[in-house]
Design a protein around this motif. Structure first.
Motif, PDB file in Angstrom:
ATOM      1  N   TYR A 140      44.887  31.579  26.213  1.00 22.58           N
ATOM      2  CA  TYR A 140      43.501  31.683  25.761  1.00 22.58           C
ATOM      3  C   TYR A 140      42.552  31.896  26.938  1.00 22.58           C
ATOM      4  O   TYR A 140      41.573  32.631  26.835  1.00 22.58           O
ATOM      5  CB  TYR A 140      43.089  30.442  24.977  1.00 22.58           C
ATOM      6  N   ALA A 141      42.843  31.250  28.066  1.00 25.56           N
ATOM      7  CA  ALA A 141      42.004  31.414  29.246  1.00 25.56           C
ATOM      8  C   ALA A 141      42.108  32.835  29.793  1.00 25.56           C
ATOM      9  O   ALA A 141      41.108  33.405  30.244  1.00 25.56           O
ATOM     10  CB  ALA A 141      42.387  30.397  30.310  1.00 25.56           C
ATOM     11  N   LEU A 142      43.316  33.424  29.764  1.00 24.43           N
ATOM     12  CA  LEU A 142      43.484  34.807  30.206  1.00 24.43           C
ATOM     13  C   LEU A 142      42.694  35.751  29.320  1.00 24.43           C
ATOM     14  O   LEU A 142      42.085  36.703  29.789  1.00 24.43           O
ATOM     15  CB  LEU A 142      44.963  35.199  30.197  1.00 24.43           C
ATOM     16  N   ALA A 143      42.702  35.479  28.035  1.00 21.96           N
ATOM     17  CA  ALA A 143      41.963  36.327  27.103  1.00 21.96           C
ATOM     18  C   ALA A 143      40.455  36.168  27.284  1.00 21.96           C
ATOM     19  O   ALA A 143      39.689  37.100  27.016  1.00 21.96           O
ATOM     20  CB  ALA A 143      42.358  35.995  25.667  1.00 21.96           C
ATOM     21  N   ALA A 144      39.995  35.036  27.762  1.00 19.44           N
ATOM     22  CA  ALA A 144      38.570  34.778  27.926  1.00 19.44           C
ATOM     23  C   ALA A 144      38.004  35.413  29.190  1.00 19.44           C
ATOM     24  O   ALA A 144      36.811  35.642  29.274  1.00 19.44           O
ATOM     25  CB  ALA A 144      38.309  33.282  27.935  1.00 19.44           C
ATOM     26  N   GLY A 145      38.836  35.670  30.183  1.00 15.95           N
ATOM     27  CA  GLY A 145      38.334  36.294  31.406  1.00 15.95           C
ATOM     28  C   GLY A 145      38.708  35.504  32.642  1.00 15.95           C
ATOM     29  O   GLY A 145      39.246  34.402  32.588  1.00 15.95           O
ATOM     30  N   ASN A 149      39.851  31.572  33.357  1.00  9.58           N
ATOM     31  CA  ASN A 149      41.255  31.475  33.755  1.00  9.58           C
ATOM     32  C   ASN A 149      41.396  30.647  35.028  1.00  9.58           C
ATOM     33  O   ASN A 149      42.292  29.807  35.126  1.00  9.58           O
ATOM     34  CB  ASN A 149      41.851  32.871  33.945  1.00  9.58           C
ATOM     35  N   SER A 150      40.533  30.857  36.010  1.00  9.42           N
ATOM     36  CA  SER A 150      40.651  30.091  37.262  1.00  9.42           C
ATOM     37  C   SER A 150      40.349  28.605  37.023  1.00  9.42           C
ATOM     38  O   SER A 150      41.003  27.737  37.600  1.00  9.42           O
ATOM     39  CB  SER A 150      39.735  30.666  38.333  1.00  9.42           C
ATOM     40  N   VAL A 151      39.382  28.301  36.158  1.00 10.48           N
ATOM     41  CA  VAL A 151      39.089  26.902  35.834  1.00 10.48           C
ATOM     42  C   VAL A 151      40.278  26.277  35.104  1.00 10.48           C
ATOM     43  O   VAL A 151      40.676  25.140  35.377  1.00 10.48           O
ATOM     44  CB  VAL A 151      37.799  26.800  34.976  1.00 10.48           C
ATOM     45  N   CYS A 152      40.878  27.042  34.191  1.00 10.62           N
ATOM     46  CA  CYS A 152      42.038  26.542  33.432  1.00 10.62           C
ATOM     47  C   CYS A 152      43.202  26.244  34.366  1.00 10.62           C
ATOM     48  O   CYS A 152      43.836  25.189  34.258  1.00 10.62           O
ATOM     49  CB  CYS A 152      42.441  27.568  32.379  1.00 10.62           C
ATOM     50  N   VAL A 153      43.509  27.147  35.286  1.00  8.07           N
ATOM     51  CA  VAL A 153      44.614  26.947  36.226  1.00  8.07           C
ATOM     52  C   VAL A 153      44.370  25.713  37.082  1.00  8.07           C
ATOM     53  O   VAL A 153      45.264  24.874  37.280  1.00  8.07           O
ATOM     54  CB  VAL A 153      44.818  28.204  37.104  1.00  8.07           C
ATOM     55  N   LYS A 154      43.127  25.562  37.570  1.00  8.03           N
ATOM     56  CA  LYS A 154      42.787  24.413  38.413  1.00  8.03           C
ATOM     57  C   LYS A 154      42.957  23.105  37.641  1.00  8.03           C
ATOM     58  O   LYS A 154      43.545  22.144  38.137  1.00  8.03           O
ATOM     59  CB  LYS A 154      41.356  24.558  38.913  1.00  8.03           C
ATOM     60  N   GLU A 155      42.437  23.046  36.427  1.00 10.97           N
ATOM     61  CA  GLU A 155      42.502  21.814  35.641  1.00 10.97           C
ATOM     62  C   GLU A 155      43.935  21.487  35.222  1.00 10.97           C
ATOM     63  O   GLU A 155      44.328  20.328  35.189  1.00 10.97           O
ATOM     64  CB  GLU A 155      41.591  21.919  34.421  1.00 10.97           C
ATOM     65  N   GLN A 156      44.723  22.512  34.924  1.00 11.49           N
ATOM     66  CA  GLN A 156      46.115  22.245  34.554  1.00 11.49           C
ATOM     67  C   GLN A 156      46.938  21.768  35.742  1.00 11.49           C
ATOM     68  O   GLN A 156      47.848  20.954  35.575  1.00 11.49           O
ATOM     69  CB  GLN A 156      46.744  23.477  33.900  1.00 11.49           C
TER      70      GLN A 156
END
Length: 184
Positions: A140-145, A149-156
């Protein structure tokens, strides 16, 4: 004679309740003096153990305090009787001492092994569900932009570092999916 502190009486009664519950749960083995004290209400009221902050009091005072703290003395008395019956069920009495039987120890070990296996299976299923959720979030983060995506990767990455689930591996061959198929 010094006055009794209501807070100390309350704490003493709560410590006694906790001690009795730990005996029922099997996490504590009582000493002989406590086993003898469980035989009657008055002897349990007279029981004291400083390391557990359980202090002796008269039966009437214990009834009064139990009425305030537990709502009724019957709660404490029922707990006393349950503790005594769980000890009798767990052990055979011989010459006034409690001794574990081989059968009871084997049953306890079998129950603990089964519980451990169930917990491992639950851990594996939770780990799998967590991995699926993380992959969905990445998708979903990749689809959002790119910023999302960078915030998602950092938080995960933060979540992965904080969880110990990913370091414990269960044997997947023994785990059965909800639909009845083995998980690979």
């Amino acid at each position: 004679m010094p006055k009794r502190s209501p807070k100390a009486d309350r704490d003493s009664l709560l410590a006694l309740v906790q001690l009795l519950r730990s005996i029922i749960g099997g996490s504590h083995t009582p000493e002989d003096s406590l086993v003898q004290a469980l035989r009657s209400q008055s002897s349990l009221a007279a029981y004291s153990r400083q390391d557990k902050t359980v202090s002796a009091m008269s039966l009437n005072h214990q009834k009064f305090t139990a009425g305030i703290v537990l709502g009724d003395f019957a709660v404490l008395d029922r707990l006393r009787r349950e503790t005594l019956s769980s000890l009798k069920a767990r052990y055979k009495t011989a010459e006034g001492r409690l001794r574990p039987t081989r059968k009871n120890v084997e049953n306890t070990v079998a129950l603990l092994k089964r519980e451990c296996q169930i917990l491992r299976e639950d851990l594996f299923l939770l780990q799998r569900a967590f991995d699926i959720r993380c992959s969905q979030a990445r998708r979903y983060a990749l689809a959002a932009g790119e910023p999302t995506n960078s915030v998602c990767v950092k938080e995960q990455l933060e979540i992965d570092r904080g969880l110990s689930l990913r370091r414990i591996l269960a044997e997947p061959s023994k785990v059965v999916h909800l639909r009845g198929k083995n998980v690979k």
